[in-house]
Design a protein around this motif. Structure first.
Motif, PDB file in Angstrom:
ATOM      1  N   ASP A 237       6.246  -2.011 -55.413  1.00 28.34           N
ATOM      2  CA  ASP A 237       5.930  -1.737 -53.963  1.00 28.34           C
ATOM      3  C   ASP A 237       5.570  -2.201 -52.753  1.00 28.34           C
ATOM      4  O   ASP A 237       5.412  -1.734 -52.063  1.00 28.34           O
ATOM      5  CB  ASP A 237       4.213  -0.634 -54.519  1.00 28.34           C
ATOM      6  CG  ASP A 237       4.646  -0.445 -55.958  1.00 28.34           C
ATOM      7  OD1 ASP A 237       5.812   0.699 -56.147  1.00 28.34           O
ATOM      8  OD2 ASP A 237       3.343   0.093 -57.064  1.00 28.34           O
ATOM      9  N   ASN A 238       5.180  -3.817 -52.750  1.00 32.75           N
ATOM     10  CA  ASN A 238       5.086  -4.461 -51.427  1.00 32.75           C
ATOM     11  C   ASN A 238       5.579  -5.783 -51.925  1.00 32.75           C
ATOM     12  O   ASN A 238       5.328  -6.074 -52.849  1.00 32.75           O
ATOM     13  CB  ASN A 238       3.225  -4.509 -51.761  1.00 32.75           C
ATOM     14  CG  ASN A 238       3.674  -5.165 -50.209  1.00 32.75           C
ATOM     15  OD1 ASN A 238       3.777  -5.480 -49.858  1.00 32.75           O
ATOM     16  ND2 ASN A 238       1.872  -5.607 -50.386  1.00 32.75           N
ATOM     17  N   SER A 260      -2.313  -5.138 -56.308  1.00 31.99           N
ATOM     18  CA  SER A 260      -2.538  -3.870 -57.095  1.00 31.99           C
ATOM     19  C   SER A 260      -3.315  -3.724 -57.462  1.00 31.99           C
ATOM     20  O   SER A 260      -3.966  -2.054 -57.348  1.00 31.99           O
ATOM     21  CB  SER A 260      -1.391  -3.584 -57.932  1.00 31.99           C
ATOM     22  OG  SER A 260      -1.129  -3.842 -59.070  1.00 31.99           O
TER      23      SER A 260
END
Length: 680
Positions: A237-238, A260
């Protein structure tokens, strides 16, 4: 680390130690007014891979002798978190980080003892129990997964994995299903918490390490393996989040990034610093072990660093012709805290490094990986490697030119790697291994065959000749003579043989084969014993001829008494008187290979003996014989053959074999004019 001294915070309902033989020891059973359970410390941290602790057992009843603590015992503890009036307004948000919630007020904990110590002076003379001095046992414990599996169950032993680090069908998911899921012995109560990664891994259990060429250990220990994966994981996600951690709480195992955790913290819990010892939202003690040390951070790689990435320039067509340094591609990779600060989530409101300490030193700390580069192609520094060295080498070091990447990281797409590995390299490796095994067997057989086993070997007639060996069936023969023999009344003591190529079949195995392909036939010419001799179909009109080495030097025989009949036989030296009391062979006549001598007599004398003067004829029929033939080329080392033309037919090869002829020592010379009869 948390220490609980307050009975209203944690109630221990049950505490036992189960020995290796299955026997149990109750830690809460009272003896002389005291329980063996004295104190327990538990340590849980994001930066530690597992929950560990120490159990203090107060031994006032000789428990250590009864239990014989040696490590490997299982500790089971049922604990409960009571709800008091002080917790009436307390909110219990449901989360996944092992904190107290409405769903886990009661827990069953299982741990395994891995170290046993005694804290008591064994030389004391103080008697404080009925059985002698009291003993304080110190039992260090940890989860079953790390204590037991860390050494006994090697992950991917001698295997490899290609795929995502974490996520669906990933390596972490494989380990989670195998080690970190709830089971009879596991400390986990829930399935493992896994955050998917963007990057992938190609893990090989046996990987050669440049520049020494030594193998790594057959496997990484499970705990070190998981930490290694977390250090190399990048969040799906990143991409800026490379702060993965692997840890355990009282509920389950986790593999996820700090980024997260910060993003998932929508409703953080609040706590109060108070001397009131009741309530679950009170902090009685809070110590900061380390605030900040800017000098340490500035001199480390925390704020700024770089490394020079080196890799081969695979696109350079001149790589095979230029020096090493000129065919490498180098790139400076930089990290800057201020530039990258916004790429990950934060809990602080401002950067740790103020603008007043910001520096622009381009020569910041350099990181370097000393273990990278081309592999040496010589296994064990062998100065004379062979092309078969690859076989049997567990790390396949000699299979191809190999480049060890810096920091074990490459930007190759994992799907391309899978395709190359699974569809090209592995099938080629399997076929090459099969080829090498056959080559090695052949080489061993040649050593045995030509150096150990046999002294009769095929020798090429000329340089470059084949000397090939062939199995053949002698199925015909005739006397050989030159045109001058008849005019000089000479009979040559050699035969010219006719033969056919054959195979030898094991008779018991013939029924295990399928039917012959359409149009094929075969003829069994002999099947005595366990074998069958089978003719190989040949092209029609071709007659194969062969010669017996045992006969080639025999003399022409104008007088059979002086003839030479092959090695060890000379008719003139073995002739004797057949009517003497010790008769010797009167005449020697050798039989062609594959022939069977039939004698026809006119009669016998009064004593029942054959009348040797009345032999009518001697007949030789063709019985057949299996021989090993040598195929020798007719090209000669110092002569040049004529070209084929009218009236000139050139042969490509001659066939010879070497068999001792059977010698008949009873028949009269009618054998010299023997007729040959072929029996169908």
């Amino acid at each position: 680390m948390a220490e609980s001294f307050f009975p209203h915070q944690t109630i221990i309902q049950r505490a036992i130690i189960r020995n290796l033989d299955g026997s149990e020891f109750d830690l809460l059973a009272k003896n002389q007014g005291n329980t063996p359970f004295f104190k327990m410390l538990m340590r849980e941290s994001l930066f530690e891979p597992m929950v560990t602790g120490t159990l203090f057992v107060q031994d006032k009843g000789n428990y250590g002798e009864k239990m014989n603590f040696v490590g490997g015992e299982m500790i089971e503890i049922d604990i409960e978190t009571p709800i008091s009036e002080a917790d009436s307004d307390l909110q219990f948000p449901n989360d996944s980080f092992g904190l107290v919630s409405k769903e886990n007020l009661s827990q069953n904990l299982k741990f395994y003892v891995h170290r046993v110590r005694s804290l008591t002076d064994d030389a004391t003379v103080e008697i404080d129990t009925e059985v002698g001095p009291a003993t304080m046992w110190n039992l260090d414990f940890g989860p079953y997964e790390m204590v037991y599996f860390n050494k006994t169950d090697a992950p991917l032993y001698n295997g490899e994995f290609t795929g995502k680090i974490a996520g669906e069908d990933s390596l972490v998911e494989y380990f989670a299903n195998k080690y970190f899921t709830p089971s009879e012995n596991s400390t986990a109560k829930e399935e493992m918490d896994i955050e998917p990664t963007l990057n992938s891994i190609w893990y090989k259990a046996n990987q050669a390490s440049y520049p020494w060429g030594k193998n790594n250990t057959p496997y990484l220990e499970l705990g070190r393996f998981m930490n290694y994966l977390s250090e190399h994981a990048v969040s799906e996600d990143n991409v800026g989040a490379v702060n993965y951690l692997f840890w355990q709480d009282l509920n389950r195992w986790h593999f996820r990034s700090v980024d997260s955790l910060i993003r998932a913290q929508s409703n953080p819990r609040t706590y109060k610093i108070s001397n009131d010892k009741t309530g679950k939202d009170k902090i009685q003690s809070f110590h900061i072990s380390k605030q900040i040390d800017q000098s340490e951070l500035l001199n480390s790689d925390a704020y700024r660093s770089f490394y020079v990435h080196v890799e081969p320039n695979y696109d350079d067509p001149y790589s095979d012709y230029i020096p090493t340094n000129d065919k490498l591609r180098k790139q400076r990779i930089e990290y800057d805290y201020f530039t990258d600060y916004e790429k990950w989530s934060h809990i602080e409101e401002n950067p740790l490094l103020p603008d007043s300490l910001k520096y622009e030193d381009v020569n910041s700390n350099e990181m370097n990986d000393e273990i990278y580069g081309w592999f040496s192609q010589k296994e064990h520094n062998d100065q004379k490697p062979t092309k078969l060295d690859y076989y049997g080498n567990v790390n396949q070091k000699n299979s191809m030119d190999s480049w060890q990447t810096m920091f074990d990281i490459t930007d190759l797409d994992i799907e391309i790697l899978k395709k190359v590995r699974n569809e090209v390299i592995l099938p080629s490796k399997q076929n090459y291994n099969l080829y090498v095994r056959k080559r090695m067997l052949k080489e061993k057989w040649n050593v045995y065959k030509y150096s150990i086993c046999c002294d009769k070997q095929a020798v090429a007639a000329v340089e470059g000749g084949s000397g090939a060996r062939i199995l053949g069936w002698i199925d015909g023969f005739q006397r050989y003579s030159l045109p001058t023999d008849e005019s000089e009344n000479i009979l040559r003591n050699i035969w010219k043989y006719r033969w056919s190529p054959v195979e030898v079949w094991l008779k018991d195995e013939i029924g295990n084969y399928e039917e012959l392909a359409e149009g094929n036939t075969y003829e069994i010419v002999a099947e005595e014993g366990p074998f069958a001799v089978v003719k190989i179909p040949q092209q029609e009109g071709i007659t194969l001829e062969a010669w017996n080495l045992n006969e080639l030097n025999n003399f022409p025989r104008p007088n059979f008494y002086q003839s030479y009949l092959g090695p060890g036989y000379n008719a003139g030296n073995v002739r004797g008187d057949i009517n003497s009391e010790d008769p010797r062979i009167a005449a020697n006549h050798y039989i062609p290979i594959g022939g069977n001598l039939l004698e026809f007599l006119d009669g016998v004398d009064g004593n029942g003996n054959a009348n040797l003067s009345q032999f009518r004829q001697c007949i030789i029929n063709v019985r057949g014989h299996l021989v090993e033939l040598f195929e020798l080329p007719t090209s000669l080392s110092i002569l040049v053959k004529k070209e084929e033309g009218e009236g000139v037919t050139l042969s490509d090869a001659i066939y010879i074999f070497n068999e001792q002829n059977v010698v008949d020592g009873y028949c009269v010379p009618c054998l010299l004019e023997a007729e040959m009869e072929e029996i169908a």
